[in-house]
Scaffold this motif. Structure first.
Motif, mmCIF file in Angstrom:
data_model
loop_
_atom_site.group_PDB
_atom_site.id
_atom_site.type_symbol
_atom_site.label_atom_id
_atom_site.label_comp_id
_atom_site.label_asym_id
_atom_site.label_seq_id
_atom_site.Cartn_x
_atom_site.Cartn_y
_atom_site.Cartn_z
ATOM 1 N N LYS A 97 0.810 -1.227 0.000
ATOM 2 C CA LYS A 97 0.000 0.000 0.000
ATOM 3 C C LYS A 97 0.838 1.270 0.000
ATOM 4 N N GLY A 98 2.117 1.175 0.386
ATOM 5 C CA GLY A 98 2.978 2.354 0.431
ATOM 6 C C GLY A 98 3.044 3.008 1.796
ATOM 7 N N ASP A 99 2.488 2.354 2.828
ATOM 8 C CA ASP A 99 2.570 2.871 4.201
ATOM 9 C C ASP A 99 3.933 2.589 4.820
ATOM 10 N N MET A 100 4.598 1.549 4.315
ATOM 11 C CA MET A 100 5.867 1.101 4.867
ATOM 12 C C MET A 100 6.797 0.699 3.738
ATOM 13 N N SER A 101 8.060 0.493 4.120
ATOM 14 C CA SER A 101 9.075 -0.076 3.243
ATOM 15 C C SER A 101 9.508 -1.400 3.871
ATOM 16 N N LEU A 102 10.182 -2.234 3.111
ATOM 17 C CA LEU A 102 10.736 -3.434 3.720
ATOM 18 C C LEU A 102 11.821 -3.061 4.722
ATOM 19 N N VAL A 103 12.586 -2.008 4.416
ATOM 20 C CA VAL A 103 13.679 -1.565 5.288
ATOM 21 C C VAL A 103 13.430 -0.121 5.702
ATOM 22 N N GLY A 104 13.485 0.118 7.004
ATOM 23 C CA GLY A 104 13.296 1.457 7.553
ATOM 24 C C GLY A 104 13.159 1.375 9.059
ATOM 25 N N PRO A 105 12.993 2.500 9.721
ATOM 26 C CA PRO A 105 12.793 2.500 11.173
ATOM 27 C C PRO A 105 11.476 1.818 11.530
ATOM 28 N N ARG A 106 11.467 0.983 12.551
ATOM 29 C CA ARG A 106 10.228 0.328 12.968
ATOM 30 C C ARG A 106 9.217 1.388 13.398
ATOM 31 N N PRO A 107 7.967 1.265 12.956
ATOM 32 C CA PRO A 107 6.953 2.260 13.328
ATOM 33 C C PRO A 107 6.541 2.123 14.790
ATOM 34 N N ASN A 108 6.506 3.239 15.467
ATOM 35 C CA ASN A 108 6.155 3.235 16.877
ATOM 36 C C ASN A 108 4.702 3.654 17.088
ATOM 37 N N LEU A 109 4.273 3.533 18.338
ATOM 38 C CA LEU A 109 2.934 3.969 18.737
ATOM 39 C C LEU A 109 2.946 5.466 19.024
ATOM 40 N N PHE A 110 1.788 6.088 18.944
ATOM 41 C CA PHE A 110 1.696 7.513 19.237
ATOM 42 C C PHE A 110 1.901 7.818 20.727
ATOM 43 N N ASN A 111 1.737 6.830 21.612
ATOM 44 C CA ASN A 111 1.935 7.082 23.038
ATOM 45 C C ASN A 111 3.396 6.921 23.485
ATOM 46 N N GLN A 112 4.298 6.672 22.566
ATOM 47 C CA GLN A 112 5.720 6.554 22.892
ATOM 48 C C GLN A 112 6.372 7.929 22.728
ATOM 49 N N GLU A 113 6.022 8.826 23.608
ATOM 50 C CA GLU A 113 6.392 10.236 23.488
ATOM 51 C C GLU A 113 7.898 10.479 23.491
ATOM 52 N N GLU A 114 8.621 9.762 24.330
ATOM 53 C CA GLU A 114 10.075 9.956 24.391
ATOM 54 C C GLU A 114 10.730 9.563 23.068
ATOM 55 N N LEU A 115 10.304 8.452 22.504
ATOM 56 C CA LEU A 115 10.844 8.005 21.223
ATOM 57 C C LEU A 115 10.463 8.978 20.100
ATOM 58 N N ILE A 116 9.236 9.454 20.120
ATOM 59 C CA ILE A 116 8.797 10.422 19.106
ATOM 60 C C ILE A 116 9.675 11.669 19.157
ATOM 61 N N LYS A 117 9.950 12.145 20.354
ATOM 62 C CA LYS A 117 10.788 13.341 20.513
ATOM 63 C C LYS A 117 12.198 13.101 19.959
#
Length: 183
Positions: A97-117
Protein backbone atom coordinates in the motif's frame (compact mmCIF):
# COMPACT_ATOMS: atom_id res chain seq x y z
CA UNK A 1 13.96 2.71 -7.00
CA UNK A 2 13.42 1.34 -3.47
CA UNK A 3 9.64 1.91 -3.74
CA UNK A 4 9.53 -0.16 -6.94
CA UNK A 5 11.46 -2.97 -5.25
CA UNK A 6 9.23 -2.73 -2.17
CA UNK A 7 6.11 -2.95 -4.31
CA UNK A 8 7.16 -5.97 -6.37
CA UNK A 9 8.83 -7.79 -3.47
CA UNK A 10 5.74 -7.40 -1.26
CA UNK A 11 3.43 -8.42 -4.11
CA UNK A 12 5.51 -11.52 -4.86
CA UNK A 13 5.83 -12.28 -1.15
CA UNK A 14 2.05 -12.17 -0.70
CA UNK A 15 1.47 -14.28 -3.82
CA UNK A 16 3.96 -16.98 -2.80
CA UNK A 17 3.35 -16.93 0.95
CA UNK A 18 -0.47 -16.89 0.93
CA UNK A 19 -0.66 -20.57 2.03
CA UNK A 20 1.41 -19.74 5.14
CA UNK A 21 -0.69 -16.63 5.78
CA UNK A 22 -3.88 -18.68 5.51
CA UNK A 23 -2.52 -21.41 7.79
CA UNK A 24 -1.53 -18.87 10.46
CA UNK A 25 -5.00 -17.27 10.25
CA UNK A 26 -6.69 -20.66 10.72
CA UNK A 27 -4.45 -21.73 13.62
CA UNK A 28 -4.76 -18.22 15.09
CA UNK A 29 -8.55 -18.54 15.16
CA UNK A 30 -8.11 -21.44 17.56
CA UNK A 31 -5.39 -19.63 19.54
CA UNK A 32 -7.01 -16.25 20.23
CA UNK A 33 -10.13 -16.14 18.07
CA UNK A 34 -8.70 -13.01 16.45
CA UNK A 35 -5.53 -13.87 14.50
CA UNK A 36 -4.98 -10.52 12.80
CA UNK A 37 -3.84 -7.52 14.81
CA UNK A 38 -4.34 -4.00 13.45
CA UNK A 39 -2.91 -1.02 15.33
CA UNK A 40 -2.46 2.66 14.54
CA UNK A 41 1.22 3.53 14.25
CA UNK A 42 3.30 6.61 13.45
CA UNK A 43 4.21 6.71 9.77
CA UNK A 44 6.20 8.96 7.47
CA UNK A 45 5.89 12.65 8.42
CA UNK A 46 4.17 11.40 11.61
CA UNK A 47 0.99 10.53 9.74
CA UNK A 48 -1.01 7.67 11.26
CA UNK A 49 -1.46 4.38 9.42
CA UNK A 50 -2.90 0.99 10.33
CA UNK A 51 -0.15 -1.59 10.86
CA UNK A 52 -1.21 -5.18 10.15
CA UNK A 53 0.40 -8.11 11.97
CA UNK A 54 -0.50 -11.54 13.24
CA UNK A 55 -1.62 -11.42 16.85
CA UNK A 56 1.00 -12.79 19.24
CA UNK A 57 -0.53 -11.64 22.52
CA UNK A 58 -3.88 -12.31 24.14
CA UNK A 59 -6.73 -10.14 22.88
CA UNK A 60 -7.07 -8.22 26.16
CA UNK A 61 -3.42 -7.05 26.24
CA UNK A 62 -3.09 -3.28 26.63
CA UNK A 63 -1.99 -1.30 23.56
CA UNK A 64 1.55 -0.51 24.66
CA UNK A 65 5.01 -1.00 23.20
CA UNK A 66 6.13 -4.64 23.37
CA UNK A 67 8.83 -3.91 25.93
CA UNK A 68 6.11 -2.65 28.31
CA UNK A 69 3.87 -5.71 27.86
CA UNK A 70 4.27 -8.77 30.05
CA UNK A 71 5.69 -11.94 28.52
CA UNK A 72 2.73 -13.77 30.09
CA UNK A 73 0.54 -12.04 27.48
CA UNK A 74 2.25 -13.94 24.65
CA UNK A 75 0.30 -16.97 23.47
CA UNK A 76 1.92 -20.29 22.53
CA UNK A 77 1.31 -19.61 18.85
CA UNK A 78 2.49 -16.03 19.41
CA UNK A 79 5.82 -17.21 20.81
CA UNK A 80 6.36 -19.34 17.70
CA UNK A 81 5.33 -16.50 15.36
CA UNK A 82 7.69 -14.06 17.11
CA UNK A 83 10.61 -16.50 17.10
CA UNK A 84 10.19 -17.21 13.37
CA UNK A 85 9.20 -13.59 12.60
CA UNK A 86 6.09 -14.88 10.82
CA UNK A 87 4.03 -12.35 12.79
CA UNK A 88 5.52 -9.69 10.51
CA UNK A 89 4.30 -11.21 7.21
CA UNK A 90 0.98 -9.28 7.04
CA UNK A 91 3.03 -6.07 6.97
CA UNK A 92 3.73 -6.92 3.34
CA UNK A 93 0.23 -5.48 2.80
CA UNK A 94 1.42 -2.22 4.40
CA UNK A 95 4.45 -2.23 2.10
CA UNK A 96 2.29 -2.91 -0.96
CA UNK A 97 0.00 0.00 0.00
CA UNK A 98 2.98 2.35 0.43
CA UNK A 99 2.57 2.87 4.20
CA UNK A 100 5.87 1.10 4.87
CA UNK A 101 9.07 -0.08 3.24
CA UNK A 102 10.74 -3.43 3.72
CA UNK A 103 13.68 -1.57 5.29
CA UNK A 104 13.30 1.46 7.55
CA UNK A 105 12.79 2.50 11.17
CA UNK A 106 10.23 0.33 12.97
CA UNK A 107 6.95 2.26 13.33
CA UNK A 108 6.15 3.23 16.88
CA UNK A 109 2.93 3.97 18.74
CA UNK A 110 1.70 7.51 19.24
CA UNK A 111 1.94 7.08 23.04
CA UNK A 112 5.72 6.55 22.89
CA UNK A 113 6.39 10.24 23.49
CA UNK A 114 10.07 9.96 24.39
CA UNK A 115 10.84 8.01 21.22
CA UNK A 116 8.80 10.42 19.11
CA UNK A 117 10.79 13.34 20.51
CA UNK A 118 14.13 11.62 19.82
CA UNK A 119 13.10 10.66 16.30
CA UNK A 120 11.71 14.13 15.54
CA UNK A 121 14.99 15.71 16.58
CA UNK A 122 16.95 13.47 14.20
CA UNK A 123 14.50 13.62 11.27
CA UNK A 124 13.71 9.91 11.36
CA UNK A 125 10.09 10.52 10.32
CA UNK A 126 11.24 11.86 6.93
CA UNK A 127 11.32 8.28 5.61
CA UNK A 128 8.83 5.44 5.47
CA UNK A 129 8.89 3.12 8.47
CA UNK A 130 10.05 -0.41 7.74
CA UNK A 131 9.65 -4.03 8.67
CA UNK A 132 13.35 -4.38 9.44
CA UNK A 133 16.51 -2.32 9.61
CA UNK A 134 19.80 -1.73 11.36
CA UNK A 135 18.27 -1.52 14.83
CA UNK A 136 16.38 -4.80 14.43
CA UNK A 137 19.37 -6.84 13.29
CA UNK A 138 21.35 -5.40 16.23
CA UNK A 139 18.61 -6.16 18.80
CA UNK A 140 17.99 -2.48 19.59
CA UNK A 141 14.34 -2.10 20.46
CA UNK A 142 12.05 0.70 21.58
CA UNK A 143 13.05 0.37 25.24
CA UNK A 144 16.08 2.58 24.52
CA UNK A 145 14.58 5.57 22.64
CA UNK A 146 17.74 7.66 22.24
CA UNK A 147 19.85 4.73 21.02
CA UNK A 148 17.08 3.56 18.70
CA UNK A 149 16.61 7.00 17.13
CA UNK A 150 20.38 7.40 16.70
CA UNK A 151 20.64 3.96 15.08
CA UNK A 152 17.67 4.73 12.81
CA UNK A 153 19.34 7.96 11.68
CA UNK A 154 22.62 6.12 11.06
CA UNK A 155 20.78 3.61 8.87
CA UNK A 156 18.95 6.34 6.95
CA UNK A 157 22.19 8.22 6.27
CA UNK A 158 24.11 5.17 5.11
CA UNK A 159 21.45 3.05 3.38
CA UNK A 160 22.45 1.76 -0.03
CA UNK A 161 20.75 -0.78 -2.26
CA UNK A 162 23.28 -3.36 -1.08
CA UNK A 163 22.51 -2.50 2.56
CA UNK A 164 18.77 -2.69 1.88
CA UNK A 165 19.10 -6.29 0.68
CA UNK A 166 21.59 -7.12 3.44
CA UNK A 167 19.12 -6.06 6.17
CA UNK A 168 16.38 -8.17 4.58
CA UNK A 169 18.66 -11.20 4.23
CA UNK A 170 19.99 -10.88 7.78
CA UNK A 171 16.45 -10.63 9.16
CA UNK A 172 15.25 -13.61 7.11
CA UNK A 173 18.17 -15.73 8.30
CA UNK A 174 17.61 -15.01 11.96
CA UNK A 175 19.50 -11.86 12.94
CA UNK A 176 17.74 -9.86 15.62
CA UNK A 177 15.42 -11.11 18.30
CA UNK A 178 12.47 -8.79 17.68
CA UNK A 179 10.87 -6.54 20.24
CA UNK A 180 11.60 -7.48 23.82
CA UNK A 181 8.87 -8.02 26.38
CA UNK A 182 8.98 -7.80 30.17
CA UNK A 183 9.90 -11.08 31.84
Amino acid sequence: MIRVIDFFASLLGLLFLWPILLLVVIVGLFDTGSPVFIQTRVGRHQKPFKLIKFRTMSVDTASVASHLASSSSITKLGAFLRKTKLDELPQLINVLKGDMSLVGPRPNLFNQEELIKERETLGVYDVLPGITGLAQINNIDMSTPALLAKTDREMIDSLTLKGYFRYILMTATGSGAGDAVKK
